[in-house]
Write a protein that holds these residues in place. Structure first.
Motif, mmCIF file in Angstrom:
data_model
loop_
_atom_site.group_PDB
_atom_site.id
_atom_site.type_symbol
_atom_site.label_atom_id
_atom_site.label_comp_id
_atom_site.label_asym_id
_atom_site.label_seq_id
_atom_site.Cartn_x
_atom_site.Cartn_y
_atom_site.Cartn_z
ATOM 1 N N MET A 144 0.929 -1.186 0.061
ATOM 2 C CA MET A 144 0.088 -0.006 -0.022
ATOM 3 C C MET A 144 0.801 1.324 0.158
ATOM 4 S SD MET A 144 -3.153 -0.587 2.540
ATOM 5 C CE MET A 144 -3.847 -2.403 2.604
ATOM 6 N N SER A 145 1.967 1.154 0.624
ATOM 7 C CA SER A 145 2.794 2.391 0.709
ATOM 8 C C SER A 145 4.382 2.128 0.380
ATOM 9 C CB SER A 145 2.660 3.139 2.030
ATOM 10 O OG SER A 145 3.443 4.159 2.148
ATOM 11 N N TYR A 146 4.677 2.374 -0.835
ATOM 12 C CA TYR A 146 5.958 2.350 -1.159
ATOM 13 C C TYR A 146 6.993 3.410 -0.417
ATOM 14 C CZ TYR A 146 4.587 -0.641 -4.853
ATOM 15 O OH TYR A 146 3.999 -2.019 -5.632
ATOM 16 N N GLY A 147 6.528 4.509 0.044
ATOM 17 C CA GLY A 147 7.060 5.699 0.582
ATOM 18 C C GLY A 147 7.471 5.104 2.019
ATOM 19 N N THR A 148 6.695 4.120 2.515
ATOM 20 C CA THR A 148 6.870 3.811 4.008
ATOM 21 C C THR A 148 8.168 2.725 3.901
ATOM 22 O OG1 THR A 148 4.736 4.061 4.713
ATOM 23 C CG2 THR A 148 5.985 2.717 6.015
ATOM 24 N N ILE A 149 8.018 1.654 3.073
ATOM 25 C CA ILE A 149 8.934 1.024 2.947
ATOM 26 C C ILE A 149 10.419 1.365 2.578
ATOM 27 C CG2 ILE A 149 9.989 -1.092 1.165
ATOM 28 C CD1 ILE A 149 6.669 -1.663 0.744
ATOM 29 N N LEU A 150 10.308 2.602 1.511
ATOM 30 C CA LEU A 150 11.585 3.366 1.289
ATOM 31 C C LEU A 150 12.213 4.109 2.673
ATOM 32 C CD1 LEU A 150 13.871 4.197 -0.579
ATOM 33 C CD2 LEU A 150 12.113 6.150 -1.314
ATOM 34 N N ALA A 151 11.165 4.506 3.344
ATOM 35 C CA ALA A 151 11.506 5.188 4.675
ATOM 36 C C ALA A 151 12.267 4.289 5.552
ATOM 37 C CB ALA A 151 10.246 5.804 5.378
ATOM 38 N N GLY A 152 11.634 3.036 5.656
ATOM 39 C CA GLY A 152 12.156 1.758 6.541
ATOM 40 C C GLY A 152 13.499 1.767 5.987
ATOM 41 N N ILE A 153 13.710 1.438 4.837
ATOM 42 C CA ILE A 153 15.393 0.963 4.300
ATOM 43 C C ILE A 153 16.049 2.179 4.639
ATOM 44 C CG2 ILE A 153 16.375 0.650 1.978
ATOM 45 C CD1 ILE A 153 13.865 -0.773 1.029
ATOM 46 N N VAL A 154 15.823 3.440 4.343
ATOM 47 C CA VAL A 154 16.789 4.501 4.496
ATOM 48 C C VAL A 154 17.083 4.625 6.050
ATOM 49 C CG1 VAL A 154 16.903 6.833 4.343
ATOM 50 C CG2 VAL A 154 16.028 5.851 2.479
ATOM 51 N N ILE A 155 16.013 4.618 6.884
ATOM 52 C CA ILE A 155 16.183 4.781 8.255
ATOM 53 C C ILE A 155 17.142 3.654 8.973
ATOM 54 C CG2 ILE A 155 15.276 4.814 10.603
ATOM 55 C CD1 ILE A 155 12.797 6.361 9.370
ATOM 56 N N GLY A 156 16.679 2.406 8.497
ATOM 57 C CA GLY A 156 17.415 1.297 8.800
ATOM 58 C C GLY A 156 18.737 1.210 8.504
ATOM 59 N N GLY A 157 18.812 1.403 7.229
ATOM 60 C CA GLY A 157 20.440 1.304 6.594
ATOM 61 C C GLY A 157 21.062 2.422 7.209
ATOM 62 N N SER A 158 20.654 3.636 7.630
ATOM 63 C CA SER A 158 21.438 4.822 8.149
ATOM 64 C C SER A 158 21.774 4.358 9.468
ATOM 65 C CB SER A 158 20.774 6.008 8.034
ATOM 66 O OG SER A 158 20.336 6.439 6.704
ATOM 67 N N VAL A 159 21.111 3.813 10.293
ATOM 68 C CA VAL A 159 21.451 3.413 11.554
ATOM 69 C C VAL A 159 22.393 2.323 11.485
ATOM 70 C CG1 VAL A 159 20.475 2.388 13.687
ATOM 71 C CG2 VAL A 159 19.112 4.343 12.729
ATOM 72 N N GLY A 160 22.158 1.464 10.575
ATOM 73 C CA GLY A 160 23.227 0.202 10.719
ATOM 74 C C GLY A 160 24.627 0.528 10.162
ATOM 75 N N ALA A 161 24.667 1.739 9.184
ATOM 76 C CA ALA A 161 25.876 2.180 8.775
ATOM 77 C C ALA A 161 26.430 2.769 9.734
ATOM 78 C CB ALA A 161 25.689 2.819 7.346
ATOM 79 N N PHE A 162 25.717 3.734 10.534
ATOM 80 C CA PHE A 162 26.396 4.593 11.558
ATOM 81 C C PHE A 162 27.089 3.707 12.595
ATOM 82 C CE2 PHE A 162 25.890 6.580 15.596
ATOM 83 C CZ PHE A 162 26.787 7.758 15.400
ATOM 84 N N ILE A 163 26.351 2.649 12.974
ATOM 85 C CA ILE A 163 26.696 1.892 14.084
ATOM 86 C C ILE A 163 27.958 1.236 13.739
ATOM 87 C CG2 ILE A 163 26.258 -0.165 15.514
ATOM 88 C CD1 ILE A 163 23.253 0.912 15.644
ATOM 89 N N ALA A 164 27.893 0.590 12.361
ATOM 90 C CA ALA A 164 29.009 -0.110 11.900
ATOM 91 C C ALA A 164 30.155 0.492 11.895
ATOM 92 C CB ALA A 164 28.666 -0.707 10.600
ATOM 93 N N ARG A 165 30.056 1.798 11.259
ATOM 94 C CA ARG A 165 31.379 2.678 11.339
ATOM 95 C C ARG A 165 31.896 2.913 12.793
ATOM 96 N NH1 ARG A 165 32.606 3.615 6.353
ATOM 97 N NH2 ARG A 165 31.200 3.772 4.900
ATOM 98 N N LYS A 166 31.175 3.337 13.762
ATOM 99 C CA LYS A 166 31.345 3.589 15.100
ATOM 100 C C LYS A 166 31.963 2.358 16.033
ATOM 101 C CE LYS A 166 30.413 7.934 14.720
ATOM 102 N NZ LYS A 166 31.638 8.922 14.846
ATOM 103 N N ILE A 167 31.440 1.378 15.807
ATOM 104 C CA ILE A 167 31.551 0.031 16.711
ATOM 105 C C ILE A 167 33.189 -0.385 16.541
ATOM 106 C CG2 ILE A 167 31.099 -2.402 17.416
ATOM 107 C CD1 ILE A 167 29.305 -0.296 18.437
ATOM 108 N N GLU A 168 33.879 -0.501 17.572
ATOM 109 C CA GLU A 168 35.365 -1.141 17.453
ATOM 110 C C GLU A 168 35.048 -2.768 17.266
ATOM 111 O OE1 GLU A 168 38.129 0.505 17.667
ATOM 112 O OE2 GLU A 168 37.160 2.346 18.075
ATOM 113 N N MET A 169 36.153 -3.298 16.664
ATOM 114 C CA MET A 169 36.065 -4.613 16.573
ATOM 115 C C MET A 169 36.081 -5.539 17.425
ATOM 116 S SD MET A 169 35.904 -5.205 13.274
ATOM 117 C CE MET A 169 36.146 -6.987 13.006
#
Length: 194
Positions: free
Chosen positions: A55-80
């Motif tokens: 019903m809403s491609y915008g909601t799906i796109l928003a979820g992908i952008v938000i989730g991807g952004s959070v994941g990328a941010f955390i991946a860059r900040k976390i030490e191995m």
């Protein structure tokens, strides 16, 4: 997209996820495992987006952008050295997501094509209850694993006299609760399983 085609694509996606886990079990095959995981997720997302019920491609796109952004941010900040804690924390969210999916299916079964409230197919109820129970155990167990890895909780195993009989009794109780859910289909039974 036909139901048969989407089922085949979801099966291929699942196989990719299994191959990803297998690949990630060794440093030598981790890169290949990541590629399988990416391929599986791309197939799952594209299959879902192609379904006519969306019903809403915008909601799906928003979820992908938000989730991807959070994941990328955390991946860059976390030490191995903190990666095991991160995996445990994210794994707890996977368990919680399974609980949310089960709740959505129970309270809106018509959206999943498994019946109507109070008249859900028994096979779907069993599947839902198993997913709910495993998701809840995964959520709590991963939180405990995070606490142990982070040093918040003691790393020593918790054991006590009668532990195995208690676990067996809890297993039997879970079976009884699933049977209750299948017979009664009440919210009380659902939350008892949870």
């Amino acid at each position: 997209m036909t139901e048969n085609l989407s089922a085949v694509l979801y099966l291929i996606s699942s196989i990719c996820f299994i191959m990803a886990l297998k690949g990630l079990s060794s440093p030598d095959s981790a890169r290949q495992g990541n590629m399988f995981g990416i391929a599986g997720m791309v197939i799952a997302i594209l299959t879902t987006i192609a379904m006519p019920e969306v019903m809403s491609y915008g909601t799906i796109l928003a979820g992908i952008v938000i989730g991807g952004s959070v994941g990328a941010f955390i991946a860059r900040k976390i030490e191995m050295t903190a990666l095991p804690q991160l995996v445990a924390a994210f794994h707890s969210l996977v368990g919680l997501a399974a609980c949310f999916v089960a709740a959505a299916a129970f309270f809106r079964p018509e959206a999943y094509g498994i019946g109507t409230p109070g008249n859900i197919a028994v096979g779907s109820l069993v599947e839902m209850a198993v997913g709910l129970a495993i998701g809840a155990v995964t959520f709590t167990g991963s939180i405990i694993a995070f606490g142990k890895l982070q040093g918040i909780l003691s790393g020593a195993p918790v054991t006590f006299s009668g532990q195995h009989p208690l676990n067996a009794a809890l297993g039997l109780l879970m079976v009884a609760l699933v049977v209750w859910l299948c017979i009664d289909q009440s919210p009380a039974a659902f939350w008892a399983v949870f």
